[in-house]
Scaffold this active site. Sequence first.
Site, PDB file in Angstrom:
ATOM      1  CB  SER A 240      38.507  36.422   7.803  1.00 39.88           C
ATOM      2  OG  SER A 240      38.671  36.516   9.201  1.00 39.88           O
ATOM      3  CG  ASN A 241      42.122  33.670  10.798  1.00 37.86           C
ATOM      4  OD1 ASN A 241      41.510  33.499  11.842  1.00 37.86           O
ATOM      5  ND2 ASN A 241      43.009  34.638  10.643  1.00 37.86           N
ATOM      6  N   GLY A 242      39.542  31.199  10.605  1.00 36.87           N
ATOM      7  CA  GLY A 242      38.508  30.602  11.453  1.00 36.87           C
ATOM      8  C   GLY A 242      38.694  30.800  12.948  1.00 36.87           C
ATOM      9  CB  SER A 243      40.772  33.056  15.027  1.00 39.13           C
ATOM     10  OG  SER A 243      40.722  33.504  16.361  1.00 39.13           O
TER      11      SER A 243
ATOM     12  CB  ALA B 297      44.155  34.072  14.185  1.00 40.60           C
TER      13      ALA B 297
END
Length: 404
Positions: free
Chosen positions: A212-215, A281
């Site tokens: 995943s990502n940090g959004s 994101a």
Amino acid sequence: MSTLAGKHVLLGITGGIAAYKLPFLVRLLRAQEAEVRVLMTPAATSFVTPLTLAALSGQPVHHHLVEEEPGQTAWNNHVAHAEWADLMIMAPATANTLAKAVQGLCDNLVMATYLSAKCPILWAPSMDLDMFAHPSTQQNLSTLASWGHVLMASPSGPLASGLHGAGRMAEPEDIASQAIRILCTTPYWKNKTVVLTSGPTQEPLDPIRFVSNGSSGRMGTALARALSAKGASIHWVHGPQQVFEAHLPGVTYYSVKTAKEMHSVVQGLQGESDIFIASAAVADFRPERVFEAKQKKSGGMAATAWVENPDILLHVGQSKKPHQRVLGFALESTWNVEEARAKAARKGADAIVLNQAGDLQGGMHTETNRIALLTQEETYDFPVAHKDAIGEALVHWMESHWNL
Ligand code: C5P
């Protein structure tokens, strides 16, 4: 924020246990700079004190049609209160009050003011489950709705009686959101349907792990709030995000995890949308193979091939109809206006919001944002501001630039 600056909100409190939550509603409305005037039925004063409400509203609280002061008698002018109001909120609205409202009975100051009011009326019913389910209450609620009054839902949950069921008063935050929507709706947004994506996506590796990502979803939440306040109908397709707001009026929620899920929900909604906003994101790639069981550490980190995810913005942008508009986001490591503009052109976005990763006042992980909005012809620089304010500014920009 000062969404309700200059707006007059009249609060009619009647005698139900949920009256203890009304001081919070007064604070929320005051935080938006509304002027709040509180009227109470005599029964309501047994549940929450006029002094508390006077302190929080900054105005005298009235609970009698005629007030006896030592040496004088003052008549409370219900007509003047009603004329002052831009919105009257009836909360908690008991079964008794709903029945009186439908019958036009006005044996106290709240009801006399209600009957004189020409402004919109917002009801937050609150009672025990059997009173709520009773056909007379349900009929009274339908009658009020048929008169154009706005009714908050009465959610299910624990009740003061110890029973569990429908009849709870809507939470003060939700009443405040609805009040803002009633007072801030514009004709432009009232007729618009917006499809909004936000947050990160999660692409599973096995049943436990994902990429995943940090959004945080903060920018998307700000847009959902601002659009809800302006009266739009919003389909909010959100990933698993930290910052979120449930129960926004006008919002239909779609909770998704993966990019493929987000894409398929958006595809189903695309035909309905006047404006598509892609603030999510989205993970660009997903593991080709998802293991069925949790992978053991002893087996080492399994190698996986990566498959490109569908580009949701690209698909919507390329297939949009002439009456539809599309707003994309570009989070870049450098402030590259031309690259962002090229991305908008490639993906068919009418405009794109450039923000920068690693910017101390913008991008991910921050409460503020520094953005420029780019069309193919123009660059609009926005001052650094809280993401809520940026959301409002973007909504304002669309209203003033997209003549739909
Ligand atoms: O190409 P890039 O990821 O920088 O593009 C960002 C824009 O495209 C954002 O508006 C984002 O929501 C959208 N996007 C998308 N689907 C993807 C990747 C990005 O909708 N798979």
